[in-house]
Design a protein around this motif. Structure first.
Motif, PDB file in Angstrom:
ATOM      1  N   LEU A  20       0.827  -1.207   0.000  1.00 16.59           N
ATOM      2  CA  LEU A  20       0.000   0.000   0.000  1.00 16.59           C
ATOM      3  C   LEU A  20       0.862   1.258   0.000  1.00 16.59           C
ATOM      4  O   LEU A  20       0.539   2.250  -0.668  1.00 16.59           O
ATOM      5  CB  LEU A  20      -0.935   0.005   1.206  1.00 16.59           C
ATOM      6  CG  LEU A  20      -2.054  -1.036   1.212  1.00 16.59           C
ATOM      7  CD1 LEU A  20      -2.879  -0.918   2.479  1.00 16.59           C
ATOM      8  CD2 LEU A  20      -2.946  -0.882  -0.010  1.00 16.59           C
ATOM      9  N   ARG A  21       1.948   1.217   0.753  1.00 17.27           N
ATOM     10  CA  ARG A  21       2.842   2.381   0.784  1.00 17.27           C
ATOM     11  C   ARG A  21       3.455   2.613  -0.597  1.00 17.27           C
ATOM     12  O   ARG A  21       3.578   3.761  -1.047  1.00 17.27           O
ATOM     13  CB  ARG A  21       3.924   2.159   1.839  1.00 17.27           C
ATOM     14  CG  ARG A  21       4.813   3.356   2.094  1.00 17.27           C
ATOM     15  CD  ARG A  21       5.601   3.190   3.377  1.00 17.27           C
ATOM     16  NE  ARG A  21       4.766   3.425   4.552  1.00 17.27           N
ATOM     17  CZ  ARG A  21       4.850   2.753   5.695  1.00 17.27           C
ATOM     18  NH1 ARG A  21       5.726   1.771   5.814  1.00 17.27           N
ATOM     19  NH2 ARG A  21       4.070   3.049   6.707  1.00 17.27           N
ATOM     20  N   ARG A  23       2.087   1.897  -3.392  1.00 17.81           N
ATOM     21  CA  ARG A  23       1.046   2.313  -4.338  1.00 17.81           C
ATOM     22  C   ARG A  23       0.404   3.654  -3.989  1.00 17.81           C
ATOM     23  O   ARG A  23      -0.453   4.134  -4.733  1.00 17.81           O
ATOM     24  CB  ARG A  23      -0.074   1.275  -4.369  1.00 17.81           C
ATOM     25  CG  ARG A  23       0.300  -0.086  -4.873  1.00 17.81           C
ATOM     26  CD  ARG A  23      -0.913  -1.015  -4.744  1.00 17.81           C
ATOM     27  NE  ARG A  23      -0.568  -2.412  -4.904  1.00 17.81           N
ATOM     28  CZ  ARG A  23      -1.209  -3.410  -4.318  1.00 17.81           C
ATOM     29  NH1 ARG A  23      -2.238  -3.167  -3.527  1.00 17.81           N
ATOM     30  NH2 ARG A  23      -0.837  -4.656  -4.533  1.00 17.81           N
ATOM     31  N   ALA A  24       0.759   4.246  -2.868  1.00 20.47           N
ATOM     32  CA  ALA A  24       0.035   5.424  -2.384  1.00 20.47           C
ATOM     33  C   ALA A  24       0.055   6.566  -3.407  1.00 20.47           C
ATOM     34  O   ALA A  24      -0.968   7.217  -3.653  1.00 20.47           O
ATOM     35  CB  ALA A  24       0.606   5.889  -1.048  1.00 20.47           C
ATOM     36  N   THR A  27      -2.172   5.734  -6.319  1.00 22.48           N
ATOM     37  CA  THR A  27      -3.581   5.819  -5.919  1.00 22.48           C
ATOM     38  C   THR A  27      -4.071   7.257  -6.010  1.00 22.48           C
ATOM     39  O   THR A  27      -5.183   7.518  -6.485  1.00 22.48           O
ATOM     40  CB  THR A  27      -3.762   5.281  -4.490  1.00 22.48           C
ATOM     41  OG1 THR A  27      -3.329   3.912  -4.445  1.00 22.48           O
ATOM     42  CG2 THR A  27      -5.211   5.362  -4.044  1.00 22.48           C
ATOM     43  N   GLU A  28      -3.248   8.204  -5.579  1.00 20.89           N
ATOM     44  CA  GLU A  28      -3.628   9.615  -5.707  1.00 20.89           C
ATOM     45  C   GLU A  28      -3.785  10.022  -7.172  1.00 20.89           C
ATOM     46  O   GLU A  28      -4.749  10.702  -7.535  1.00 20.89           O
ATOM     47  CB  GLU A  28      -2.569  10.506  -5.043  1.00 20.89           C
ATOM     48  CG  GLU A  28      -2.685  10.590  -3.545  1.00 20.89           C
ATOM     49  CD  GLU A  28      -1.963  11.810  -3.003  1.00 20.89           C
ATOM     50  OE1 GLU A  28      -2.494  12.437  -2.076  1.00 20.89           O
ATOM     51  OE2 GLU A  28      -0.863  12.136  -3.509  1.00 20.89           O
ATOM     52  N   THR A  37      -5.537  -3.111  -5.427  1.00 23.76           N
ATOM     53  CA  THR A  37      -5.830  -2.896  -4.001  1.00 23.76           C
ATOM     54  C   THR A  37      -7.246  -3.358  -3.682  1.00 23.76           C
ATOM     55  O   THR A  37      -7.470  -4.023  -2.656  1.00 23.76           O
ATOM     56  CB  THR A  37      -5.662  -1.404  -3.652  1.00 23.76           C
ATOM     57  OG1 THR A  37      -4.321  -0.997  -3.938  1.00 23.76           O
ATOM     58  CG2 THR A  37      -5.949  -1.151  -2.178  1.00 23.76           C
ATOM     59  N   CYS A  76      -1.457   4.141   3.374  1.00 25.30           N
ATOM     60  CA  CYS A  76      -2.182   4.887   2.340  1.00 25.30           C
ATOM     61  C   CYS A  76      -3.533   5.298   2.903  1.00 25.30           C
ATOM     62  O   CYS A  76      -4.470   4.493   2.927  1.00 25.30           O
ATOM     63  CB  CYS A  76      -2.361   4.024   1.090  1.00 25.30           C
ATOM     64  SG  CYS A  76      -3.326   4.846  -0.211  1.00 25.30           S
ATOM     65  N   SER A  78      -5.973   7.100   1.755  1.00 25.11           N
ATOM     66  CA  SER A  78      -7.103   6.963   0.840  1.00 25.11           C
ATOM     67  C   SER A  78      -7.609   5.526   0.810  1.00 25.11           C
ATOM     68  O   SER A  78      -8.822   5.270   0.815  1.00 25.11           O
ATOM     69  CB  SER A  78      -6.704   7.404  -0.576  1.00 25.11           C
ATOM     70  OG  SER A  78      -6.607   8.809  -0.671  1.00 25.11           O
ATOM     71  N   SER A  79      -6.690   4.566   0.772  1.00 23.06           N
ATOM     72  CA  SER A  79      -7.085   3.159   0.764  1.00 23.06           C
ATOM     73  C   SER A  79      -7.747   2.775   2.081  1.00 23.06           C
ATOM     74  O   SER A  79      -8.738   2.031   2.097  1.00 23.06           O
ATOM     75  CB  SER A  79      -5.864   2.274   0.502  1.00 23.06           C
ATOM     76  OG  SER A  79      -5.316   2.531  -0.773  1.00 23.06           O
ATOM     77  N   PRO A 351       5.388  11.339   1.607  1.00 22.55           N
ATOM     78  CA  PRO A 351       4.379  10.652   2.419  1.00 22.55           C
ATOM     79  C   PRO A 351       3.900  11.447   3.623  1.00 22.55           C
ATOM     80  O   PRO A 351       2.737  11.314   4.033  1.00 22.55           O
ATOM     81  CB  PRO A 351       5.072   9.357   2.843  1.00 22.55           C
ATOM     82  CG  PRO A 351       6.536   9.594   2.633  1.00 22.55           C
ATOM     83  CD  PRO A 351       6.642  10.567   1.518  1.00 22.55           C
ATOM     84  N   ARG A 354       1.489  13.960   2.250  1.00 23.24           N
ATOM     85  CA  ARG A 354       0.227  13.288   1.916  1.00 23.24           C
ATOM     86  C   ARG A 354      -0.585  13.018   3.189  1.00 23.24           C
ATOM     87  O   ARG A 354      -1.796  13.243   3.229  1.00 23.24           O
ATOM     88  CB  ARG A 354       0.505  11.979   1.188  1.00 23.24           C
ATOM     89  CG  ARG A 354      -0.762  11.218   0.797  1.00 23.24           C
ATOM     90  CD  ARG A 354      -0.444   9.909   0.100  1.00 23.24           C
ATOM     91  NE  ARG A 354       0.308  10.146  -1.117  1.00 23.24           N
ATOM     92  CZ  ARG A 354       1.560   9.736  -1.329  1.00 23.24           C
ATOM     93  NH1 ARG A 354       2.196   9.055  -0.388  1.00 23.24           N
ATOM     94  NH2 ARG A 354       2.165   9.998  -2.467  1.00 23.24           N
TER      95      ARG A 354
END
Length: 391
Positions: A20-21, A23-24, A27-28, A37, A76, A78-79, A351, A354
């Motif tokens: 997840l980190r 892909r963060a 993802t944005e 995900t 992440c 958002s996830s 990060p 974010r």
């Protein structure tokens, strides 16, 4: 943690942290959850943690969705937001009539449900056996991966005026998703608009909002577990606040990792500066304190529910106040350490940057807005009537 199913869910979430980190940022850019995900969340059962056991769900203890979103949001936010909300939507549908639950989950227990509580240009007309609705409902997080939506609209009274708000459950095949989500915080949540144009909603897919807020939703008839007796709006913010805590924890973790790797900026080792050490320690303590309040109240709510009791209004507004305060504290915790990064922290892909944007976006949700939650609790504490009938 004593529930084995809950521990398995949380362990699965922790195991996903590196992916997840990584892909963060993507993802944005994607402005919605990445397909890989979503598949991982679906396969792990994240969306089913509050879904009734009788309809294929896990029906785990209240607050697991909070802890789940917190763990995911460390990597992440958002996830974590989408996972926690789609999980809680299974809880909301569990309060609806059994017939619509069977429609949604009968063919596929992993079907996800979207929501939107406030629409625009809504038109509702009575029809034989139900209602015809049109309108536009914004801020529907994760809607691209859902099959149904629960939308809020006031049903007209006999004189044609707008009446009490109801939840109306509609298949997304009767709707249009409009790509509107361009945000600086929680940018990867795909919180797009749902447009409905003259769709028919039969009576069995409808329930009054106030009934769910009193813990008296029709779903109690088929789902006897305590989750579906909880006063919905009084505890709804538990589905959100974990993301703020996780974002703050992730920010401090990332900052410390960065400082361990980058020892000098102006000739002085940053990690060796007492002022920086104190900023880090204070932020870590503030985040831990925020989570302690949330977790204490979560267990208190479980105790109320298992005793088949209902907390009074003073307790209900305190839960909402405490979650809003926790979200605000997490924003402060990130704000305290972010300047340490200097110019590096200005990059949109950083990060910590974010996490700062995402935590502030969480705290701006109406269920966590301090000015509202604090004022409501303060009014009740001063002997005034509760200004929010939904609490």
């Amino acid at each position: 943690m004593t529930d084995g199913g809950a521990e398995a869910i949380l362990n699965a979430a922790r195991a996903m942290t590196p992916d997840l980190r990584a892909r963060a940022g993507a993802t944005e850019v994607n402005r919605r959850l990445l397909p890989e995900t979503h598949r991982a969340f679906r396969e792990a059962g994240f969306y089913r943690v509050m879904q009734p056991r009788g309809f294929g769900g896990l029906e785990l203890p209240f607050g697991i969705q909070t802890e789940l979103s917190m763990e995911l949001a460390r990597a992440c936010p958002s996830s974590g937001w989408v996972a926690g909300l789609l999980a809680c939507h299974g809880w909301l549908l569990g309060m609806m009539p059994g017939e619509v639950q069977a429609e949604v989950w009968g063919g596929d227990p992993a079907t996800c449900v979207a929501t939107s509580f406030h629409g625009n240009d809504i038109a509702v007309e009575s029809a034989a056996g139900g209602w015809r609705i049109s309108g536009r409902w914004p801020f529907s997080s994760g809607v691209d991966y859902c099959g149904w939506a629960m939308l809020v609209a006031g049903l007209p009274t006999e004189d044609g005026s707008r009446g009490e708000n109801h939840y109306l459950t509609v298949p997304l095949s009767d709707c249009r998703i409009v790509d509107t989500w361009n945000a600086t915080g929680l940018a990867g949540t795909g919180s797009n608009d749902i447009v409905v144009e003259d769709a028919f909603v039969p009576d069995h897919r409808i329930a009054p909002m106030l009934a769910l807020c009193r813990g008296e939703g029709p779903g109690r008839a088929v789902n006897p577990g305590y989750l579906y007796r909880l006063p919905q709006m009084a505890v709804f913010s538990f589905n959100l606040v974990g993301v703020a805590v996780g974002a703050a924890r992730g920010a401090v973790e990332q900052l410390c990792a960065s400082l361990r790797q980058t020892s000098r900026t102006t000739g002085a080792p940053l990690a060796g500066q007492q002022s920086i050490q104190l900023r880090v320690a204070e932020s870590m303590a503030e985040i831990d304190a925020a989570w302690a309040v949330v977790d204490r109240n979560r267990h208190e709510i479980i105790a109320w529910a298992e005793a088949d009791a209902v907390p009074d209004v003073a307790e209900r507004v305190r839960y909402r106040r405490d979650n809003a305060f926790a979200a605000m504290a997490c924003c402060r915790a990130i704000e305290r350490v972010q300047p340490i990064l200097g110019g590096r922290g200005l990059a949109a892909g950083d990060p910590v940057n974010r996490a700062w944007r995402d935590a502030n976006a969480v705290a701006r949700h109406i269920a966590l807005t301090w000015d509202l939650a604090g004022a409501i609790q303060g009014a009740v504490a001063l002997g005034l009537p509760c200004p929010d009938p939904l609490v």
